[in-house]
Design an enzyme around this catalytic site. Structure first.
Site, short mmCIF file in Angstrom:
data_model
loop_
_atom_site.label_atom_id
_atom_site.label_comp_id
_atom_site.label_asym_id
_atom_site.label_seq_id
_atom_site.Cartn_x
_atom_site.Cartn_y
_atom_site.Cartn_z
CE LYS A 78 -3.93 1.92 2.65
NZ LYS A 78 -4.78 1.76 3.85
CB SER A 159 -8.21 3.55 2.67
OG SER A 159 -7.35 2.91 3.60
CB SER A 183 -8.50 0.62 5.45
OG SER A 183 -9.22 1.82 5.30
N1 GLN Z 1 -13.30 3.98 6.01
C1 GLN Z 1 -12.70 4.41 7.24
C2 GLN Z 1 -12.32 5.87 7.16
O1 GLN Z 1 -12.50 6.44 6.12
C3 GLN Z 1 -11.54 3.54 7.57
C4 GLN Z 1 -10.30 3.89 6.86
C5 GLN Z 1 -9.15 3.05 7.26
O2 GLN Z 1 -9.30 2.02 7.91
N2 GLN Z 1 -7.97 3.52 6.91
O3 GLN Z 1 -11.85 6.43 8.10
#
Ligand code: GLN
Length: 491
Positions: A78, A159, A183
């Site tokens: 990532k 994400s 995410s």
């Molecule tokens: N969807 C969640 C957010 O936007 C989690 C994101 C993540 O786990 N990095 O904060």
């Protein structure tokens, strides 16, 4: 070479050691796959020259009979992990041209174990999102398509969308992501892959660009639970450079996969039965309960009464920490600088242009809830809720060993959907955020399909630092579900 792409990580590892094929051959197969699936936009940066060089070094170590745990395995990272000398963007305009002079601890461990670096994976900007649509580099696309609707482009979740899409599409054998509120588990569920968020502190956060430091954790995406165990074994461990990394032994996670869950107490939290949940998800959950029971587990109903406050608490704590972590992007130290007539104007111009809409929204929410006058009402209250949520889990462990829940409230959706209303997007995380707030491990296992033929995941949560039981239960679930379908847009 499609046969090489069909191998799981553990099969590829064994094949490399048996000299059935070389690391260079395996890497070349993946480089071909990256080429054929470029329309998915899963990679922000491809490091193919580096990959070939690393693969030939792997072949040399394999020839000497001295392979590491991930020797010759092609892996994507990532683009939130700092990688030495390789562009690291966090999918943000503000990090234009940023090439770290150091390697994150976790990615460094992958390479030390013989892993081959394919490139840097797409994500939501600064890991803020559930759809990989906030990336400055454009959305990553899910290789799965709705039955009879190939024209509709679907999100891979977020994400860590690129990390998930690549494993599903077979353009990486494994990838690493981060999970702050879901995410890893949410995109794994939406792409039919396995994703685990370990216990907070299990993996070092050093060198991973911080979003919300008290919630962020590294974890792998793979095609099987066994492969996840192998990856996690390499990624985990105490790191003196991260004061929140835990001094606990790293068990042999692969050895935990005994296939036996006789007598294991599987909790089913009644608060996870939410209104408007699609019937296929409810049905899959019931099916999962039946599978665990058939395998000899004891099913117990449990209550996690503060579940409904998890999402609002998360969307206070995470932006609060983000607003502080992102203060460092000021046009002076990294990447983009947009000049202005004064220093303050330069800051404002740089941050105004460099950050996308969602990141700006989070910074605004974060500074608001931390400001004098609102701190007690929002931030402190959210921290109290967080404590209650952790207590809910601790109480649940009196009557069960793991929890079984759906991973997401829906399957993959269109790239243009849920974009208007941020709250709609935040609801994707309803089943995943409690584990981050409590710091406990959770895994998503592909287990079935929705009415349109899109993959759905089931989630298993466990006690802090008990990934072994989580993985053991997940492995049994995976065997029962025998999910072996592949997406339409695979390499
Ligand atoms: N969807 C969640 C957010 O936007 C989690 C994101 C993540 O786990 N990095 O904060």
């Amino acid at each position: 070479m499609t046969d090489l792409l069909d191998l799981t990580l553990s099969e590829a590892r064994d094949g490399l050691r048996a000299k059935d094929f070389s690391a260079v051959e395996l890497t070349d197969a993946y480089i071909g796959a990256m080429d054929r699936t470029r329309s998915l936009n899963a990679y922000i940066t491809e490091t193919t020259d580096k990959a070939r060089a690393m693969a030939s070094e792997s072949d040399a170590r394999l020839a000497k009979g001295d392979p590491g745990a991930l020797e010759g395995i092609p892996i994507g990272v990532k683009d939130l992990y700092c990688t030495e000398g390789v562009l690291t963007t966090a999918a943000s305009h503000i990090l234009d041209g940023f090439k770290p002079t150091y390697e994150s601890t976790v990615s460094g461990k992958l390479w030390s174990a013989g892993g081959v670096m394919l490139g840097k994976m797409n994500l939501d900007e600064f890991a803020m999102g559930s759809s990989n649509t906030t990336s400055f580099y454009g959305p990553a696309i899910n290789p799965w398509q709705e039955d009879g609707n190939p024209g509709k482009r679907l999100v891979p979740g977020g994400s860590s969308g690129g990390s998930a899409a690549a494993v599903a599409a077979r353009s990486a054998l494994a990838t690493v992501g981060t999970d702050t509120g879901g995410s890893i588990r949410q995109p794994a569920a939406l792409t039919g892959t396995v994703g685990i968020k370990p216990t907070y502190g299990r993996c070092s956060r050093w060198g991973i660009i911080a979003f919300a430091s008290s919630l962020d954790q590294a974890g792998p995406f793979t095609r099987t639970v066994r492969d996840a165990s192998i990856m996690l074994g390499v990624m985990a461990g105490h790191d003196p450079k991260d004061s929140t990394s835990a001094r606990v032994e790293v068990p042999n996670f692969e050895a935990a996969l005994t296939g036996n869950i006789r007598g294991l107490r599987v909790g089913v939290p009644k608060e996870y039965r939410i209104d408007g949940m699609p019937t296929e998800i409810e049905g899959l959950w019931m099916q999962g309960i039946a599978w665990m029971k058939e395998a000899g587990a004891e099913i117990v109903e449990v209550s996690l009464p503060h579940t409904r406050y998890a999402l609002p608490a998360y969307y206070i704590v995470a932006p609060a920490e983000a607003s502080s972590n992102l203060a460092r992007y000021d046009g002076v130290r990294y990447g983009l600088r947009v000049p202005g007539d004064s220093l303050d104007e330069m800051y404002a111009n740089t941050r105004g242009e460099g950050f996308g809409e969602e990141v700006q929204r989070r910074v605004l929410i974060g500074t608001y809830v931390l400001s004098a006058g609102y701190y007690d009402a929002y931030y402190l209250k959210a921290q109290k809720v967080r404590t209650r949520i952790a207590e809910d889990f601790r109480k649940a462990w009196d009557s069960c060993d793991v929890l079984l829940t759906p991973a997401t409230p829906s399957a993959a959706f269109g790239v243009d959907e849920r974009q208007e209303d941020p709250i709609q997007m935040y609801l994707n995380d309803v089943f995943t955020v409690p584990a981050n707030l409590a710091g406990i491990p959770g895994i998503s296992v592909p287990a079935g399909f929705d009415a349109n033929g899109l993959p759905l995941g089931l989630q298993i949560l466990g006690r802090a630092f008990d990934e072994e039981t989580v993985l053991r239960a997940a492995d049994v679930l995976e065997r029962a579900a025998s999910f072996d379908a592949a997406p339409a847009l695979r390499a």
